[in-house]
Design a protein around this motif. Structure first.
Motif, PDB file in Angstrom:
ATOM      1  N   PHE A   1       0.631  -1.118   0.056  1.00 45.89           N
ATOM      2  CA  PHE A   1       0.128  -0.021  -0.147  1.00 45.89           C
ATOM      3  C   PHE A   1       0.883   1.488   0.039  1.00 45.89           C
ATOM      4  O   PHE A   1       1.696   1.472   0.846  1.00 45.89           O
ATOM      5  CB  PHE A   1      -0.909  -0.061   1.139  1.00 45.89           C
ATOM      6  CG  PHE A   1      -1.960  -1.070   1.475  1.00 45.89           C
ATOM      7  CD1 PHE A   1      -3.172  -0.961   0.676  1.00 45.89           C
ATOM      8  CD2 PHE A   1      -1.470  -2.473   1.586  1.00 45.89           C
ATOM      9  CE1 PHE A   1      -4.163  -1.951   0.690  1.00 45.89           C
ATOM     10  CE2 PHE A   1      -2.470  -3.511   1.383  1.00 45.89           C
ATOM     11  CZ  PHE A   1      -3.834  -3.227   1.119  1.00 45.89           C
ATOM     12  N   VAL A   2       0.883   1.960  -1.148  1.00 47.29           N
ATOM     13  CA  VAL A   2       1.646   3.184  -1.086  1.00 47.29           C
ATOM     14  C   VAL A   2       0.485   4.515  -1.105  1.00 47.29           C
ATOM     15  O   VAL A   2      -0.216   4.444  -1.745  1.00 47.29           O
ATOM     16  CB  VAL A   2       2.270   3.023  -2.737  1.00 47.29           C
ATOM     17  CG1 VAL A   2       3.468   4.346  -2.471  1.00 47.29           C
ATOM     18  CG2 VAL A   2       3.037   1.921  -2.663  1.00 47.29           C
ATOM     19  N   GLY A   3       1.169   5.531  -0.232  1.00 42.29           N
ATOM     20  CA  GLY A   3       0.305   6.685  -0.162  1.00 42.29           C
ATOM     21  C   GLY A   3       1.385   7.636  -0.580  1.00 42.29           C
ATOM     22  O   GLY A   3       2.511   8.094  -0.077  1.00 42.29           O
ATOM     23  N   ILE A   4       0.791   8.639  -1.900  1.00 42.75           N
ATOM     24  CA  ILE A   4       1.770   9.567  -2.254  1.00 42.75           C
ATOM     25  C   ILE A   4       1.109  10.938  -1.727  1.00 42.75           C
ATOM     26  O   ILE A   4      -0.382  11.055  -2.020  1.00 42.75           O
ATOM     27  CB  ILE A   4       1.763   9.353  -3.803  1.00 42.75           C
ATOM     28  CG1 ILE A   4       2.258   8.013  -4.410  1.00 42.75           C
ATOM     29  CG2 ILE A   4       2.478  10.527  -4.588  1.00 42.75           C
ATOM     30  CD1 ILE A   4       1.854   7.791  -5.728  1.00 42.75           C
ATOM     31  N   ASP A   5       1.988  11.747  -1.578  1.00 39.35           N
ATOM     32  CA  ASP A   5       1.160  12.944  -1.106  1.00 39.35           C
ATOM     33  C   ASP A   5       2.292  14.274  -1.520  1.00 39.35           C
ATOM     34  O   ASP A   5       3.596  14.010  -1.507  1.00 39.35           O
ATOM     35  CB  ASP A   5       0.866  13.190   0.210  1.00 39.35           C
ATOM     36  CG  ASP A   5      -0.247  14.472   0.528  1.00 39.35           C
ATOM     37  OD1 ASP A   5      -1.350  14.233   0.407  1.00 39.35           O
ATOM     38  OD2 ASP A   5       0.248  15.560   0.484  1.00 39.35           O
TER      39      ASP A   5
ATOM     40  N   LYS B   1       2.937  -2.941   6.013  1.00 40.58           N
ATOM     41  CA  LYS B   1       2.274  -2.837   4.459  1.00 40.58           C
ATOM     42  C   LYS B   1       2.416  -1.619   4.025  1.00 40.58           C
ATOM     43  O   LYS B   1       2.374  -1.382   2.744  1.00 40.58           O
ATOM     44  CB  LYS B   1       0.753  -3.323   4.731  1.00 40.58           C
ATOM     45  CG  LYS B   1       0.562  -4.858   4.554  1.00 40.58           C
ATOM     46  CD  LYS B   1      -0.808  -5.064   4.368  1.00 40.58           C
ATOM     47  CE  LYS B   1      -1.195  -6.705   4.354  1.00 40.58           C
ATOM     48  NZ  LYS B   1      -2.360  -7.085   3.861  1.00 40.58           N
ATOM     49  N   LEU B   2       2.518  -0.371   4.828  1.00 36.14           N
ATOM     50  CA  LEU B   2       2.331   1.027   4.459  1.00 36.14           C
ATOM     51  C   LEU B   2       3.651   1.390   3.979  1.00 36.14           C
ATOM     52  O   LEU B   2       4.569   1.379   4.590  1.00 36.14           O
ATOM     53  CB  LEU B   2       1.471   1.981   5.250  1.00 36.14           C
ATOM     54  CG  LEU B   2       0.466   1.358   5.907  1.00 36.14           C
ATOM     55  CD1 LEU B   2      -0.394   2.527   6.578  1.00 36.14           C
ATOM     56  CD2 LEU B   2      -0.812   1.154   4.758  1.00 36.14           C
ATOM     57  N   GLU B   3       3.681   2.301   2.739  1.00 37.80           N
ATOM     58  CA  GLU B   3       4.739   3.035   2.288  1.00 37.80           C
ATOM     59  C   GLU B   3       4.262   4.404   2.072  1.00 37.80           C
ATOM     60  O   GLU B   3       3.055   4.469   1.385  1.00 37.80           O
ATOM     61  CB  GLU B   3       5.311   2.479   1.012  1.00 37.80           C
ATOM     62  CG  GLU B   3       5.912   1.052   1.160  1.00 37.80           C
ATOM     63  CD  GLU B   3       6.426   0.594  -0.329  1.00 37.80           C
ATOM     64  OE1 GLU B   3       6.807   1.426  -1.062  1.00 37.80           O
ATOM     65  OE2 GLU B   3       6.034  -0.766  -0.426  1.00 37.80           O
ATOM     66  N   PHE B   4       4.947   5.479   2.416  1.00 43.04           N
ATOM     67  CA  PHE B   4       4.645   6.928   2.229  1.00 43.04           C
ATOM     68  C   PHE B   4       5.657   7.700   1.544  1.00 43.04           C
ATOM     69  O   PHE B   4       6.959   7.568   1.783  1.00 43.04           O
ATOM     70  CB  PHE B   4       4.107   7.536   3.594  1.00 43.04           C
ATOM     71  CG  PHE B   4       3.185   6.983   4.213  1.00 43.04           C
ATOM     72  CD1 PHE B   4       1.789   7.364   3.766  1.00 43.04           C
ATOM     73  CD2 PHE B   4       3.151   6.233   5.492  1.00 43.04           C
ATOM     74  CE1 PHE B   4       0.623   6.897   4.301  1.00 43.04           C
ATOM     75  CE2 PHE B   4       1.994   5.625   5.870  1.00 43.04           C
ATOM     76  CZ  PHE B   4       0.770   6.330   5.558  1.00 43.04           C
TER      77      PHE B   4
END
Length: 286
Positions: A148-152, A170-173
């Motif tokens: 799960f990739v969060g882009i901002d 699981k998370l990548e930011f």
């Protein structure tokens, strides 16, 4: 109270009182109107009654902006700087008050879509992840997706998210422009998600190019939860329109997805906060 009475009360009570308060408290008015986006979106619970009345007056007086490129640049400049983290913090409650009760149904529909395909979707990318609450929620809802990739755009917010969700492996930011990130790192077998106001800041040509690029990656699904003006009739006016006080862009999402070669498997709209705003839900796949 009927809409007509509300409008009369606004015009003959709220606006005159707000105008007077702006004259009497110029420093407070300056603080409230320091940035258009925070002026529009700051939650009422964080404001006194007098501040809310002043805000109504200030919103009423906002200059109209018609230059689409200037609007896009102004909005981008806000979301990339530290002010964005303050707004994300202010809006934290909306995950529980808006997203959970009003938006999660489309992810139940997504589960059905995924169960009926032989394609193994192993990555979910949230464009405009904000404070990371939605991405964290989705990582629990879709246990078969491993990444799960969060882009901002906001580097400050991304660092806060890395800290806050450090226990969720699981998370990548990632602090990046979504268009550039997809161009360099995107691949097939990916679900893309936006939640409640991300694509509205893209100029239409760049958004169309993003959809075209994502379609070219291979098998992809896109869930877009985006605002539209309630007066934007996609059939009568298929082109993008200005929306709201910020302003941002009310895009014809079904048309843009279809232009890029996607099939629409879900489309619906709900009134969002007030009668002039619609929340649009689109599920697209190739």
């Amino acid at each position: 109270m009927s809409e007509k009475l509300k409008k009369l009360a606004y015009n003959f009570l709220v606006l005159p009182v707000g105008n007077m308060l702006v004259l009497l408290q110029p420093e407070k008015a300056r603080q409230l109107s320091e940035n258009r986006i925070t002026l529009v979106h700051k939650p009422k619970r964080d404001m006194s009654l007098s501040d809310r009345v002043m805000r109504s007056s200030l919103l009423h007086k906002l200059d109209k902006i018609q230059d689409y490129s200037a609007i896009a640049e102004q909005n981008r400049n806000f979301w990339v700087n530290s002010k964005a983290t303050e707004l994300f913090s202010d809006l934290e409650d909306t995950f529980k008050t808006d997203f959970i009760p009003h938006c999660t149904f489309i992810f139940d529909l997504l589960k059905k879509e995924l169960s009926e395909t032989s394609v193994e979707f192993n990555t979910l990318v949230e464009i405009g992840t904000g404070n990371g609450d939605v991405l964290n929620y989705l990582s629990a809802e879709f246990p078969n997706i491993s990444r799960f990739v969060g882009i901002d755009l906001s580097p400050d917010q991304i660092e806060l998210n890395k800290d806050r969700f450090s226990n969720n492996e699981k998370l990548e930011f990632v602090a990046a422009d979504a268009f550039d990130w997809v161009k360099e790192n995107g691949h097939g077998n990916t679900v893309f998600v936006t939640s409640r106001g991300v694509l509205e800041y893209f100029l239409q040509p760049r958004l169309q190019e993003l959809f075209n690029m994502i379609n070219g990656l291979g098998k992809t699904i896109f869930i877009a939860i985006e605002p539209n003006g309630a007066d934007h009739d996609f059939d009568a006016h298929p082109e993008t329109q200005l929306y709201g006080h910020e302003p941002s862009f009310s895009h014809n999402y079904p048309l843009l997805f279809k232009n890029a070669g996607f099939d629409i498997w879900h489309f619906s709209q709900k009134v969002w906060y007030k009668a002039s705003d619609m929340q649009t839900f689109v599920g697209a796949k190739n």
